[in-house]
Design an enzyme around this catalytic site. Structure first.
Site: not given
Length: 412
Positions: A161, A301, A312, A331, A336, A395
């Protein structure tokens, strides 16, 4: 050398192009819905960010149109839109050897699934000779280069991502080293097919639709239940400032700095203390040559997962202090888009800097006490920051942060 964003090609669940996309992000128009009857992922997803059906013949002709994976179709559309938005025709406005293309994403996994099923049902003769060119991650970049006669540097990026943001950072490096005058960079993702959706569903990572699918994505909210899987493509035109000036064009914003780190912690979970993310943001700030105190906005994010949002926020508090910088996650409306998310968010951040209007995190009704921050919520916030940060985490512990700077005469 300064790298300006001079063009944007956005094809997202909330709209196509700069105006549709930014209007949605500042008015609260969600792009999330229940997949319609007949959609391939209907049984696997009860909410998603779905794009309209696209006839591949709009971007290719003859036999080619029948073998293009959706990621390539989306990438070709976004690339053409980005170049048109920048006013660039390869060979006329830029030397074909001085323009590069970098496109991230996981590759044509929907093509792979369909071919595996075909072989299982009908035997080896059912496997298409075009399978390989349907699934290779470099095909979006390669097809864009073929379509536009781009002969410079070309590559794909596979950092989950963080791929799209990494593509932007790599594009900035090409310009900084003098290897390119223009770089078309971003990501394309088409994950809305059964096997890919089921892996996230079985991992319990996906948000539930509830009574209002448009509100399913709720970053930083106590009621968040995961992320909403979306498809889309986003590409930016990065251009050396002197090259843009010679064409008489200005940019949306400058990509002033970038940073990348690896958590070295877990294949899917972030470091709970946010140390890798914090280090990434600090590297980006050092790259830009600016202190944390001058940053006036962070596009987070912020996927809406319990662990990710907390990690985060912890990283942001480490770098900027608790509540030290306005934060939002777009988002909430787009869902996403995996690797493409970072490019959409960089684009939104660039436009926000130029217009002095920071998009909020919609559906953030009850902020999680474990995520203390100066959350922008409810409505856009008028502000005039000179610098902003946008984060993308993937990831494998892949972290990428970009620092964008407002330009004197911003586009849009």
């Amino acid at each position: 050398m300064t790298a300006l964003i001079t063009g944007m090609g956005l094809f997202t669940p909330v709209g196509r192009g700069v105006e549709e996309t930014f209007d949605a992000l500042t008015t609260g128009r969600s792009g999330l819905t229940c997949p319609a009857e007949g959609h391939p992922a209907r049984e696997s997803l009860d909410v998603a960010g779905v794009l309209p059906d696209i006839d591949p013949r709009t971007v290719a002709s003859g036999p080619e149109a029948r073998v293009l994976d959706r990621i390539v179709v989306l990438a070709l559309i976004a690339a053409a839109d980005a170049l048109a938005d920048a006013g660039i025709e390869v060979g006329r406005d830029v030397d074909p050897d001085r323009i590069g293309v970098i496109v991230g994403g996981v590759g044509g996994m929907a093509t792979l699934e369909s071919q595996v099923l075909a072989r299982a049902a009908r035997g080896r003769a059912a496997v298409s000779p075009y399978l390989l060119t349907g699934i290779l991650p470099n095909m979006p970049a390669a097809r864009i280069a073929i379509a536009h006669g781009i002969r410079g540097y070309s590559s794909s990026v596979g950092t989950a991502c963080a791929s799209g943001a990494q593509a932007i950072a790599d594009g900035v490096r090409l310009i900084a080293t003098g290897e390119a005058d223009v770089v078309l960079c971003g990501a394309s993702e088409a994950p809305l097919f059964p096997t890919f959706a089921d892996t996230f569903g079985n991992a319990r990572a996906l948000a539930r639709a509830g009574t209002d699918p448009g509100r399913a994505s709720r970053p930083f909210d106590t009621s968040r239940s995961g992320f909403v899987l979306s498809e889309g493509a986003a590409l930016l035109v990065l251009e050396r400032a002197e090259h843009a000036a010679a064409r008489g064009v200005t940019g949306y914003a400058e990509v002033a700095g970038h940073g990348a780190t690896t958590d070295a912690y877990h294949p899917t979970a972030p470091r709970p203390d946010g140390a890798g993310a914090a280090a990434c943001i600090r590297r980006a700030l050092r790259s830009a040559g600016v202190p944390a105190a001058v940053v006036g906005y962070v596009n987070a994010h912020g996927t809406g997962t319990k662990l990710g949002d907390i990690a985060e926020t912890t990283a942001l508090a480490d770098v900027f202090g608790v509540g030290g910088v306005p934060v939002s996650s777009t988002k909430a409306l787009t869902g996403h888009l995996l690797g493409a998310s970072g490019v959409v968010e960089a684009a939104a951040t660039a436009v926000a800097l130029g217009r002095g209007l920071l998009p909020p995190t919609y559906h953030l009704d009850d902020p999680d006490p474990a995520c203390p921050a100066d959350h922008i919520r409810g409505a856009p916030r008028k502000a005039d920051p000179e610098y902003a940060v946008t984060n993308s985490f993937g990831f494998g512990g892949q972290n990428v942060s970009l620092v964008l700077a407002r330009v004197a005469e911003p586009r849009g």
